[in-house]
Every structure is written in structure tokens, then in C-alpha cells.
Design an enzyme around this catalytic site. Structure first.
Site, PDB file in Angstrom:
ATOM      1  N   GLY A  12       0.805  -1.211   0.000  1.00 60.77           N
ATOM      2  CA  GLY A  12       0.000   0.000   0.000  1.00 60.77           C
ATOM      3  C   GLY A  12       0.840   1.263   0.000  1.00 60.77           C
ATOM      4  O   GLY A  12       1.971   1.274  -0.502  1.00 60.77           O
ATOM      5  N   GLU A 162       6.541   3.784  10.672  1.00 61.98           N
ATOM      6  CA  GLU A 162       6.871   4.652   9.532  1.00 61.98           C
ATOM      7  C   GLU A 162       6.310   6.051   9.778  1.00 61.98           C
ATOM      8  O   GLU A 162       5.145   6.200  10.100  1.00 61.98           O
ATOM      9  CB  GLU A 162       6.281   4.057   8.250  1.00 61.98           C
ATOM     10  CG  GLU A 162       6.659   4.814   7.004  1.00 61.98           C
ATOM     11  CD  GLU A 162       8.149   5.121   6.962  1.00 61.98           C
ATOM     12  OE1 GLU A 162       8.953   4.173   6.955  1.00 61.98           O
ATOM     13  OE2 GLU A 162       8.515   6.311   6.971  1.00 61.98           O
ATOM     14  N   ALA A 165       4.953  11.124   5.447  1.00 60.83           N
ATOM     15  CA  ALA A 165       3.653  11.748   5.173  1.00 60.83           C
ATOM     16  C   ALA A 165       3.390  11.602   3.687  1.00 60.83           C
ATOM     17  O   ALA A 165       4.323  11.654   2.867  1.00 60.83           O
ATOM     18  CB  ALA A 165       3.659  13.215   5.585  1.00 60.83           C
ATOM     19  N   GLU A 166       2.147  11.396   3.335  1.00 61.50           N
ATOM     20  CA  GLU A 166       1.822  11.259   1.914  1.00 61.50           C
ATOM     21  C   GLU A 166       2.047  12.586   1.200  1.00 61.50           C
ATOM     22  O   GLU A 166       1.907  13.657   1.784  1.00 61.50           O
ATOM     23  CB  GLU A 166       0.398  10.744   1.761  1.00 61.50           C
ATOM     24  CG  GLU A 166       0.310   9.294   2.218  1.00 61.50           C
ATOM     25  CD  GLU A 166      -1.076   8.695   2.088  1.00 61.50           C
ATOM     26  OE1 GLU A 166      -1.862   9.169   1.263  1.00 61.50           O
ATOM     27  OE2 GLU A 166      -1.355   7.747   2.835  1.00 61.50           O
ATOM     28  N   ALA A 225       3.348  10.568  18.182  1.00 61.40           N
ATOM     29  CA  ALA A 225       3.730  11.547  17.150  1.00 61.40           C
ATOM     30  C   ALA A 225       2.490  11.990  16.379  1.00 61.40           C
ATOM     31  O   ALA A 225       2.269  13.189  16.163  1.00 61.40           O
ATOM     32  CB  ALA A 225       4.763  10.937  16.207  1.00 61.40           C
ATOM     33  N   ASN A 226       1.667  11.035  15.966  1.00 62.88           N
ATOM     34  CA  ASN A 226       0.475  11.404  15.196  1.00 62.88           C
ATOM     35  C   ASN A 226      -0.506  12.215  16.046  1.00 62.88           C
ATOM     36  O   ASN A 226      -1.136  13.153  15.559  1.00 62.88           O
ATOM     37  CB  ASN A 226      -0.201  10.162  14.625  1.00 62.88           C
ATOM     38  CG  ASN A 226       0.400   9.786  13.282  1.00 62.88           C
ATOM     39  OD1 ASN A 226       1.223  10.516  12.742  1.00 62.88           O
ATOM     40  ND2 ASN A 226      -0.007   8.663  12.736  1.00 62.88           N
ATOM     41  N   CYS A 278      -4.430   8.219   8.782  1.00 60.75           N
ATOM     42  CA  CYS A 278      -3.720   7.967  10.039  1.00 60.75           C
ATOM     43  C   CYS A 278      -4.248   8.741  11.249  1.00 60.75           C
ATOM     44  O   CYS A 278      -4.507   8.134  12.284  1.00 60.75           O
ATOM     45  CB  CYS A 278      -2.244   8.286   9.848  1.00 60.75           C
ATOM     46  SG  CYS A 278      -1.457   7.150   8.711  1.00 60.75           S
TER      47      CYS A 278
HETATM   48  P1  NAD Z   1      -2.990   0.396   2.576  1.00 58.85           P
HETATM   49  O1  NAD Z   1      -4.391   0.047   2.821  1.00 58.85           O
HETATM   50  O2  NAD Z   1      -2.630   1.372   1.500  1.00 58.85           O
HETATM   51  O3  NAD Z   1      -2.164  -0.945   2.255  1.00 58.85           O
HETATM   52  C1  NAD Z   1      -2.251  -2.109   3.004  1.00 58.85           C
HETATM   53  C2  NAD Z   1      -2.174  -3.300   2.049  1.00 58.85           C
HETATM   54  O4  NAD Z   1      -2.083  -4.494   2.808  1.00 58.85           O
HETATM   55  C3  NAD Z   1      -3.393  -3.462   1.142  1.00 58.85           C
HETATM   56  O5  NAD Z   1      -2.995  -3.398  -0.220  1.00 58.85           O
HETATM   57  C4  NAD Z   1      -3.954  -4.848   1.523  1.00 58.85           C
HETATM   58  O6  NAD Z   1      -4.480  -5.561   0.429  1.00 58.85           O
HETATM   59  C5  NAD Z   1      -2.732  -5.528   2.084  1.00 58.85           C
HETATM   60  N1  NAD Z   1      -3.030  -6.657   2.963  1.00 58.85           N
HETATM   61  C6  NAD Z   1      -3.886  -6.702   4.007  1.00 58.85           C
HETATM   62  N2  NAD Z   1      -3.857  -7.915   4.580  1.00 58.85           N
HETATM   63  C7  NAD Z   1      -2.961  -8.652   3.899  1.00 58.85           C
HETATM   64  C8  NAD Z   1      -2.480  -9.979   4.016  1.00 58.85           C
HETATM   65  N3  NAD Z   1      -2.922 -10.796   4.990  1.00 58.85           N
HETATM   66  N4  NAD Z   1      -1.557 -10.423   3.140  1.00 58.85           N
HETATM   67  C9  NAD Z   1      -1.107  -9.607   2.145  1.00 58.85           C
HETATM   68  N5  NAD Z   1      -1.517  -8.345   1.990  1.00 58.85           N
HETATM   69  C10 NAD Z   1      -2.430  -7.863   2.856  1.00 58.85           C
HETATM   70  O7  NAD Z   1      -2.395   0.891   3.967  1.00 58.85           O
HETATM   71  P2  NAD Z   1      -1.190   1.909   4.216  1.00 58.85           P
HETATM   72  O8  NAD Z   1      -1.646   3.316   4.077  1.00 58.85           O
HETATM   73  O9  NAD Z   1      -0.002   1.459   3.437  1.00 58.85           O
HETATM   74  O10 NAD Z   1      -0.933   1.675   5.765  1.00 58.85           O
HETATM   75  C11 NAD Z   1      -0.345   0.480   6.236  1.00 58.85           C
HETATM   76  C12 NAD Z   1       0.024   0.677   7.696  1.00 58.85           C
HETATM   77  O11 NAD Z   1       0.984   1.729   7.819  1.00 58.85           O
HETATM   78  C13 NAD Z   1      -1.141   1.078   8.604  1.00 58.85           C
HETATM   79  O12 NAD Z   1      -0.966   0.483   9.855  1.00 58.85           O
HETATM   80  C14 NAD Z   1      -0.987   2.587   8.716  1.00 58.85           C
HETATM   81  O13 NAD Z   1      -1.520   3.075   9.912  1.00 58.85           O
HETATM   82  C15 NAD Z   1       0.513   2.737   8.710  1.00 58.85           C
HETATM   83  N6  NAD Z   1       0.999   4.036   8.219  1.00 58.85           N
HETATM   84  C16 NAD Z   1       0.429   4.623   7.141  1.00 58.85           C
HETATM   85  C17 NAD Z   1       0.928   5.830   6.668  1.00 58.85           C
HETATM   86  C18 NAD Z   1       0.330   6.518   5.483  1.00 58.85           C
HETATM   87  O14 NAD Z   1       0.692   7.664   5.231  1.00 58.85           O
HETATM   88  N7  NAD Z   1      -0.572   5.907   4.727  1.00 58.85           N
HETATM   89  C19 NAD Z   1       2.045   6.419   7.288  1.00 58.85           C
HETATM   90  C20 NAD Z   1       2.607   5.777   8.376  1.00 58.85           C
HETATM   91  C21 NAD Z   1       2.077   4.577   8.833  1.00 58.85           C
HETATM   92  C1  UDX Z   2       0.623  11.849   8.862  1.00 55.33           C
HETATM   93  C2  UDX Z   2       1.934  12.154   9.603  1.00 55.33           C
HETATM   94  O1  UDX Z   2       2.369  13.476   9.261  1.00 55.33           O
HETATM   95  C3  UDX Z   2       3.001  11.140   9.239  1.00 55.33           C
HETATM   96  O2  UDX Z   2       4.175  11.371  10.006  1.00 55.33           O
HETATM   97  C4  UDX Z   2       2.464   9.757   9.527  1.00 55.33           C
HETATM   98  O3  UDX Z   2       3.424   8.791   9.155  1.00 55.33           O
HETATM   99  C5  UDX Z   2       1.159   9.512   8.783  1.00 55.33           C
HETATM  100  O4  UDX Z   2       0.203  10.524   9.132  1.00 55.33           O
HETATM  101  P1  UDX Z   2      -0.256  12.232   6.389  1.00 55.33           P
HETATM  102  O5  UDX Z   2      -1.584  11.960   6.990  1.00 55.33           O
HETATM  103  O6  UDX Z   2       0.147  11.484   5.183  1.00 55.33           O
HETATM  104  O7  UDX Z   2       0.892  11.996   7.474  1.00 55.33           O
HETATM  105  O8  UDX Z   2      -0.154  13.796   6.011  1.00 55.33           O
HETATM  106  P2  UDX Z   2       0.041  15.117   6.889  1.00 55.33           P
HETATM  107  O9  UDX Z   2       0.952  16.009   6.160  1.00 55.33           O
HETATM  108  O10 UDX Z   2       0.381  14.820   8.284  1.00 55.33           O
HETATM  109  O11 UDX Z   2      -1.400  15.781   6.831  1.00 55.33           O
HETATM  110  C6  UDX Z   2      -2.515  15.204   7.485  1.00 55.33           C
HETATM  111  C7  UDX Z   2      -3.709  16.108   7.342  1.00 55.33           C
HETATM  112  O12 UDX Z   2      -3.532  17.294   8.111  1.00 55.33           O
HETATM  113  C8  UDX Z   2      -3.963  16.573   5.911  1.00 55.33           C
HETATM  114  O13 UDX Z   2      -5.338  16.574   5.644  1.00 55.33           O
HETATM  115  C9  UDX Z   2      -3.407  17.972   5.898  1.00 55.33           C
HETATM  116  O14 UDX Z   2      -4.002  18.787   4.932  1.00 55.33           O
HETATM  117  C10 UDX Z   2      -3.743  18.433   7.311  1.00 55.33           C
HETATM  118  N1  UDX Z   2      -2.865  19.508   7.770  1.00 55.33           N
HETATM  119  C11 UDX Z   2      -1.540  19.294   7.952  1.00 55.33           C
HETATM  120  C12 UDX Z   2      -3.417  20.756   8.039  1.00 55.33           C
HETATM  121  O15 UDX Z   2      -4.617  20.958   7.897  1.00 55.33           O
HETATM  122  N2  UDX Z   2      -2.597  21.753   8.484  1.00 55.33           N
HETATM  123  C13 UDX Z   2      -1.258  21.579   8.673  1.00 55.33           C
HETATM  124  O16 UDX Z   2      -0.578  22.537   9.076  1.00 55.33           O
HETATM  125  C14 UDX Z   2      -0.715  20.305   8.386  1.00 55.33           C
END
Ligand code: NAD
Ligand code: UDX
Length: 466
Positions: A12, A162, A165-166, A225-226, A278
């Protein structure tokens, strides 16, 4: 360096980019990212790099360099687990939608499935790395599953949350503020596992930025942190409402407080509310954990961050309705942006979804333009709410791939995402094509008030009381 093969379960937003960067920086390690979602894996393997399932600036170049060399995407989960020395678990951990903890606790069923699959398939010792964000003490549940298989395989469990940030994932991965690794520092095997993972990151991250802690501190640091980051956004958004009522300007206030080195300038941008997969999920999880220890004041304190965020989204849509003479029934409202922030195609928990739902309840007709989000995703987001039928969502929401068309004959434009391109639009032309008076509701504070007002718009900016 002992680690030759890495498997990452979950392709993901975290698994894909993180592993692409590890593979790019560690050409001596074979990295296989696996997922049960075949279409996602197909998209990662797509020859056309524009079709990768995750849009992140710079990611396509990294995938291009490493894919087929030492980076592979596959649905053969068992094979990748069996061959790996180190397995990252990077699957989703959404908020539970059923049973005990519904609407609050993290749903760990995917994590447990991974642990069971690792236990079933493994024939050699493994280091299992929690990359997903998990409640504190999850590692002990994973250990319990892995250690009860009786097949003689030894496991070390590390927590390596991890922080990317996206929208800035590649830069965050290449130049992280820190890398956090939690492990069992009390045993030689634990220390070795920690140092194996440290060595991987040390290929590109300075060693003084690689922190090692015990597992529980690492797990809890991620939620903390979040929570702190989201709290900053809710705090500035709370002040934005005071600004609107007093004639102060939130950008000026943010600048003034941000110059205090104890506060710092980042993450002080008032908005229509935070989104993303998140913040809400992790704070709800923290609230649940606090409650489960009987820490009700702690739980209430953090829950307020979510309540404030919901209020911010609600008041943005309420303001649109009241400004448009208390009715939006049958009026076209244009959304510029649907993603939860710029530079990503991710829409999870995007403020746009709740704002749209509120306006549809008022019988508005919504047209949407987002440079990276397609119609299918927008309809899926709305259908998921279950507020109205999917036919009705398709009848009331029109998705455009051209911003001018999205704005034509509109009564009001709402800016939901801060995409850079919105700033440079020909706002004069847009104004000409709209119903008058023409309104702009800038939920991201990205446009220039004077320019828009000179054109003729009635302009509302979040947090501006002028
Ligand atoms: P996501 O939904 O984009 O991806 C997760 C993937 O895992 C999916 O494609 C799903 O099909 C797969 N999956 C689920 N169960 C499975 C299994 N048993 N075997 C194989 N594949 C399987 O999720 P994400 O955004 O990548 O987040 C993953 C984790 O990282 C979460 O715990 C989230 O909180 C954390 N995280 C996300 C972010 C972010 O910015 N998206 C940042 C930091 C941490
Ligand atoms: C967040 C954390 O920043 C990252 O460290 C963690 O790993 C995943 O969650 P993300 O959700 O991808 O990352 O984006 P982030 O830049 O944190 O923004 C989150 C939301 O807050 C967005 O909707 C953004 O627009 C909003 N935001 C952020 C504000 O409205 N104001 C700000 O000053 C910063």
C-alpha cells in the site's frame, strides 16, 4: 550484513514506497513486496509508470530504477515469506467497524493473519518487523502466535514505525528526521536483530538519526507523534474560528507564534480539517487504549482533537449553506480538490467527503475536479458512507477532468485540497462562467483575497476575519 532477502507484506501507501527506497538504496538486498490484492500488484508491475497505484512525487523514478533488479511485486505471499530473512508487516490497521472497540480500537485482524501465515510457512529463522502502526504491546500478541507453532523456527520481533507523510513520502524516506527501531535489547539475539535493521537504514540514513528503543516505546511513539501532529492542526483550526469572529487573521497569528522557537513554524496551517488514513484512526486507537487502562481524563483529552476536527468540517459546510442565502437546494457547488492533501491520490478521511455529504443532505448538486483522484474513487468514498443510494450519489455528484467545466454555472467554489495548480487558474474566466454573485470558499487559504475580490468574487478564507 546478514540480510539478503526482505519480504514486505502489504503493497500500500507505506509498503510500496518504503520498500522501493530500501531496494534503491540497498542493491545487494532482494526486496519482494507481496499483497493479496492482485490488481494492486498488477498496477505496481505496470509498464506505464503513471499507472502505479500510489502517486507520490519522485516515486516513479525510484521504481523504474529498482524494479526487476532487486525490487519485485508479487501475489505469491508464501514464497516470499519462506525465502525472506526479514519480513516487514505493512498491512492496513483500520478502525474496527464491529464488536468490542467498534469505532475506536484498531482492527488487528490483518496483522494476526500475517503472523499466522508467517508461522505456517516459515522453515528458517526470521526477523519480523512491525511497519504498520499498532497499539502498544501488539508485539507480544505477534510473538505469542509465532512462538506457538512448534516447528523450531526462531523469531525476533522489531517495531519500526513509519513516519512518512503522503505527498512527500519519497523525500521523507530519503531524508528522514529519524528512523525508530524498537527491539529486545536484553538478549543477544534481540540486539543482533536490531543491528541488522540499523545496518539496512545506515546505507543512506546517518547513524545518529537511527534511534533504538524498547519495543513498547517504539510502538507508543508512533501513536504519540500522530496525536501531537493532529493536535497542532486542531489547535490552529480552533484559533481559526476565533479569528473569523474577531477580525484577526490565522496566517498572521500562525506566523507570530511559529517564530517562537519553542513552538516552531511547521504544521500550523489552518484548514477545512485534517484527513488521511492515520490521524483519526491513531488518535481513536490511543483514546481506546487510555480507556482500557481506566485513564478516562487522558482519553477525553485526546478525543477532543477529533471532535474539534469534525467541528471544523461541519462549520465549513454550514458556512457555505448560510452564505448562499440559507439554501443550496438545486444549486451547483464546485469542489476543487478531493484528496486529503495535495500531491497524493489518497482520499481516505478527506474533509471533502464530509463536506460533500453535508451539502448533499441540503440537496446541493456537487461537481468535483481533482487532478489526481478519479470518479470511481469519489463515488466509492460517498457510497461507503451509506447516507444515500449509490445511484443518488452518481446523480448528485458530477466528476470532471477539466476544472473550467467543473466551475461553469456554479454558485460557489469550495477549495478542499491545496493543489498548487488552483492558485494559477484564470480566475477571471472562471468568474465569468459562474452564477452571480459568485462565491469562493477557500478551505485551504491558498488564494489571494484582494485578487479574487477585485475580479468580483465574494471570497471567504478559513481563519480570516477581515
Ligand atoms: P494500505 O491500505 O494502503 O495498504 C495495506 C495493504 O495491505 C493493502 O494493499 C492490503 O491488500 C494488504 N493486505 C492486508 N492484509 C494482507 C495480508 N494478509 N496479506 C497480504 N496483503 C495484505 O495501507 P497503508 O496506508 O499502506 O498503511 C499500512 C500501515 O501503515 C497502517 O498500519 C498505517 O496506519 C501505517 N501508516 C500509514 C501511513 C500513510 O501515510 N498511509 C504512514 C505511516 C504509517
Ligand atoms: C501523517 C503524519 O504526518 C506522518 O508522520 C504519519 O506517518 C502519517 O500521518 P499524512 O496523513 O500522510 O501523514 O499527512 P500530513 O501532512 O500529516 O497531513 C494530514 C492532514 O492534516 C492533511 O489533511 C493535511 O491537509 C492536514 N494539515 C496538515 C493541516 O490541515 N494543516 C497543517 O498545518 C498540516
Amino acid at each position: 550484513m546478514n540480510i539478503k532477502k526482505i519480504c514486505c507484506i502489504g503493497a500500500g501507501y507505506v509498503g510500496g514506497p518504503t520498500m522501493a527506497v530500501i531496494a534503491q538504496k540497498c542493491p545487494h538486498i532482494t526486496v519482494t513486496v507481496v499483497d493479496i490484492n492482485e490488481s494492486r500488484i498488477d498496477a505496481w508491475n505496470s509498464q506505464n509508470l503513471a499507472d502505479l497505484p500510489v502517486f507520490e512525487p519522485g516515486l516513479d523514478d525510484i521504481v523504474k530504477e529498482a524494479r526487476g533488479r532487486n525490487l519485485f511485486f508479487s501475489i505469491d505471499v508464501d514464497k516470499a515469506i519462506a525465502e525472506a530473512d526479514m519480513i516487514f508487516i505493512s498491512v492496513n490497521t483500520p478502525t474496527k467497524t464491529y464488536g468490542k472497540g467498534k469505532g475506536m480500537a484498531a482492527d488487528l485482524k490483518y496483522i494476526e493473519l500475517c503472523a499466522r501465515q508467517i508461522a505456517k510457512v516459515s522453515q528458517s529463522d526470521k526477523i519480523v518487523v512491525e511497519k504498520s502502526t499498532l497499539p502498544v504491546r501488539t508485539a507480544s500478541a505477534i510473538r505469542s502466535i509465532l512462538d506457538n507453532t512448534g516447528n523450531g523456527v526462531h523469531y525476533q520481533i522489531l517495531s519500526n514505525p513509519e513516519f512518512l507523510a503522503e505527498g512527500t513520502a519519497v523525500q521523507d524516506l530519503l531524508f528522514p528526521d529519524r528512523v525508530l527501531i524498537g527491539g529486545d535489547n536484553a538478549t543477544d539475539e534481540g540486539k543482533k536483530a536490531i543491528s541488522d535493521l540499523v545496518d539496512i537504514y545506515a546505507n543512506w540514513v546517518p547513524r545518529d538519526k537511527i534511534l533504538t528503543t524498547n519495543v513498547w516505546s517504539s510502538e507508543l511513539s508512533k501513536l504519540t507523534a500522530n496525536a501531537f501532529l493532529a493536535q497542532r492542526v486542531s489547535s490552529i483550526n480552533a484559533m481559526s474560528e476565533i479569528c473569523e469572529n474577531t477580525g484577526a487573521d490565522i496566517n498572521e497569528v500562525a506566523k507570530a507564534i511559529g517564530m517562537d522557537s519553542r513552538i516552531g513554524p511547521k504544521f500550523l496551517k489552518a484548514s477545512v480539517g485534517f484527513g488521511g488514513s492515520c490521524f483519526q484512526k491513531d488518535i481513536l486507537n490511543l483514546v481506546y487504549i487510555a480507556k482500557s487502562y481506566g485513564l478516562n481524563q487522558v482519553a477525553d483529552y485526546w478525543e477532543q482533537v477529533i471532535l474539534m476536527n469534525n467541528h471544523q468540517k461541519q462549520r465549513f459546510s454550514d458556512n457555505i449553506v448560510s452564505t448562499l442565502y440559507n439554501t443550496v437546494s438545486g444549486k451547483k457547488i464546485t469542489f476543487l480538490g478531493w484528496a486529503f492533501k495535495k500531491d497524493t491520490n489518497d482520499t481516505r478521511e478527506s474533509a471533502a467527503i464530509m463536506v460533500a455529504d453535508n451539502l448533499l443532505n441540503e440537496q446541493a448538486e456537487i461537481s468535483v475536479y481533482d487532478p489526481k483522484v478519479n470518479a470511481e474513487k469519489i463515488y466509492a468514498d460517498m457510497d461507503y458512507l451509506n447516507t444515500r443510494s449509490s445511484d443518488e450519489n452518481r446523480r448528485l455528484i458530477t466528476v470532471h477532468d477539466n476544472p473550467s467545466q467543473a466551475c461553469e454555472d456554479s454558485h460557489g467554489i469550495a477549495i478542499l485540497t491545496e493543489w498548487d495548480e488552483f492558485i494559477d487558474y484564470d480566475w477571471g474566466n472562471i468568474y465569468e462562467s459562474m452564477n452571480k454573485p459568485a462565491f469562493v470558499f477557500d478551505g485551504r487559504g491558498i488564494l489571494n483575497k484582494k485578487t479574487l475580490e477585485d475580479i468580483g468574487f465574494v471570497y471567504y478564507k478559513i481563519g480570516s476575519g477581515e
